[in-house]
Design an enzyme around this catalytic site. Structure first.
Site, PDB file in Angstrom:
ATOM      1  N   THR A  85     -61.484 -13.393  17.961  1.00  0.00           N
ATOM      2  CA  THR A  85     -61.000 -12.254  17.163  1.00  0.00           C
ATOM      3  C   THR A  85     -60.794 -12.687  15.716  1.00  0.00           C
ATOM      4  OG1 THR A  85     -59.878 -11.305  19.085  1.00  0.00           O
ATOM      5  CG2 THR A  85     -59.066 -10.622  16.927  1.00  0.00           C
ATOM      6  N   THR A 133     -63.715 -13.958  10.692  1.00  0.00           N
ATOM      7  CA  THR A 133     -64.819 -14.906  10.874  1.00  0.00           C
ATOM      8  C   THR A 133     -65.622 -14.529  12.110  1.00  0.00           C
ATOM      9  OG1 THR A 133     -63.252 -16.543  10.016  1.00  0.00           O
ATOM     10  CG2 THR A 133     -65.385 -17.370  10.788  1.00  0.00           C
ATOM     11  N   ASP A 180     -64.635 -18.833  18.392  1.00  0.00           N
ATOM     12  CA  ASP A 180     -63.457 -18.181  17.816  1.00  0.00           C
ATOM     13  C   ASP A 180     -63.080 -18.854  16.507  1.00  0.00           C
ATOM     14  OD1 ASP A 180     -61.316 -16.503  17.486  1.00  0.00           O
ATOM     15  OD2 ASP A 180     -60.228 -17.145  19.268  1.00  0.00           O
ATOM     16  N   GLU A 184     -57.168 -15.119  23.744  1.00  0.00           N
ATOM     17  CA  GLU A 184     -58.025 -16.180  23.196  1.00  0.00           C
ATOM     18  C   GLU A 184     -57.831 -17.474  23.988  1.00  0.00           C
ATOM     19  OE1 GLU A 184     -58.158 -14.567  18.581  1.00  0.00           O
ATOM     20  OE2 GLU A 184     -56.681 -16.069  19.117  1.00  0.00           O
TER      21      GLU A 184
HETATM   22  C1  5RP Z   1     -56.732 -14.129  15.835  1.00  0.00           C
HETATM   23  C2  5RP Z   1     -57.041 -15.514  15.429  1.00  0.00           C
HETATM   24  C3  5RP Z   1     -58.057 -15.719  14.376  1.00  0.00           C
HETATM   25  O1  5RP Z   1     -59.055 -16.547  14.865  1.00  0.00           O
HETATM   26  C4  5RP Z   1     -57.412 -16.362  13.176  1.00  0.00           C
HETATM   27  O2  5RP Z   1     -56.332 -15.550  12.760  1.00  0.00           O
HETATM   28  C5  5RP Z   1     -58.411 -16.533  12.030  1.00  0.00           C
HETATM   29  O3  5RP Z   1     -58.731 -15.285  11.503  1.00  0.00           O
HETATM   30  P1  5RP Z   1     -59.818 -15.102  10.362  1.00  0.00           P
HETATM   31  O4  5RP Z   1     -61.140 -15.442  10.950  1.00  0.00           O
HETATM   32  O5  5RP Z   1     -59.698 -13.641  10.007  1.00  0.00           O
HETATM   33  O6  5RP Z   1     -59.455 -16.004   9.218  1.00  0.00           O
HETATM   34  O7  5RP Z   1     -56.509 -16.480  15.939  1.00  0.00           O
HETATM   35  O8  5RP Z   1     -55.688 -14.069  16.771  1.00  0.00           O
END
Ligand code: 5RP
Length: 223
Positions: A28, A31, A81, A103
């Site tokens: 999530t 990225t 992830d 996750e």
């Molecule tokens: C969501 C997460 C995301 O992987 C983390 O917050 C990184 O987010 P982004 O890719 O928007 O920087 O752990 O629960």
């Protein structure tokens, strides 16, 4: 290069880890959204995805990628992830998007966990990013007191409910020198669903997007 372009670079590099005819676990965040968009371009190669959040599910389905129940899939070959912080030991803080529990479940159920991030996420010591802790609502105050006793400063994530119907306490001012021990300890507090440390099950590879392309840190390189 801006951070979103770096995230996209890392996300697109993760496509190389896909196995034809497999089911891929999908995390999530912004990225991962780039990863889902890249996945859509090769969706004929995979049988479907297991999703860690309602948001990722909606994006996957929007691209016509089948979303499957983890219980129907057995072990997954690959989980992809993002992270809020990562060390060269592949320990992570996750949960900035509040999806940490699902996750962590998918990461545990996968043979290989590839973490994708822009290079600003690499740190020497975890904890500058407040550690998310998912909490059963009636335990909120009790868990907050326990976290204070451990030297953290818990702050309720206002107006936020997880996909599991729970709350998030973001814990500030932790200098996390022993991530696996702290992960274990926090998970023992009654009322905690899980915390955002990924150390017991770290990533297997970290793909960092940067100005010079994608740098890979894996278990064997340790750099
Ligand atoms: C969501 C997460 C995301 O992987 C983390 O917050 C990184 O987010 P982004 O890719 O928007 O920087 O752990 O629960």
């Amino acid at each position: 290069m801006d951070s979103d372009s770096k995230k996209r670079l890392a996300a697109e590099a993760a496509i190389d880890y896909l196995e034809v005819g497999s089911i891929v676990g999908v995390g999530t965040g912004s990225t991962v959204n780039h990863f889902i968009d890249a996945l859509a371009r090769v969706k004929g190669k995979i049988d479907g995805a297991v999703s860690s959040s309602e948001a990722s599910t909606a994006r996957l389905k929007g691209h016509g990628i089948p979303v499957l129940d983890l219980n129907a899939c057995g072990e997954l070959g690959l989980y992809v992830d993002g992270a809020d912080e990562a060390t060269r030991h592949l320990h992570l803080i996750k949960g900035g998007g509040g999806a940490l529990t699902r996750e962590k479940i998918i990461a545990a159920a996968s043979r290989k966990f590839v973490c994708i991030a822009d290079d600003s996420k690499l740190v020497d010591v975890l904890g500058a990013f407040p550690l998310p802790v998912e909490v059963i609502p009636m335990a909120r105050s009790y868990v907050a007191r326990e976290l204070l006793q451990r030297g953290g400063q818990p702050v309720l994530r206002e107006g936020f409910v997880t996909d599991n119907g729970n709350l998030i306490l973001d814990v500030h001012h932790l200098e996390i020198l022993e991530p696996a021990a702290l992960e274990r300890d926090l998970n023992q507090i009654v009322g905690v669903v899980t915390n955002g440390l990924f150390a017991a099950r770290p990533a297997d590879a970290l793909l960092l997007g940067g100005d010079d392309g994608v740098r890979t840190i894996d278990g064997s390189s340790g750099v």
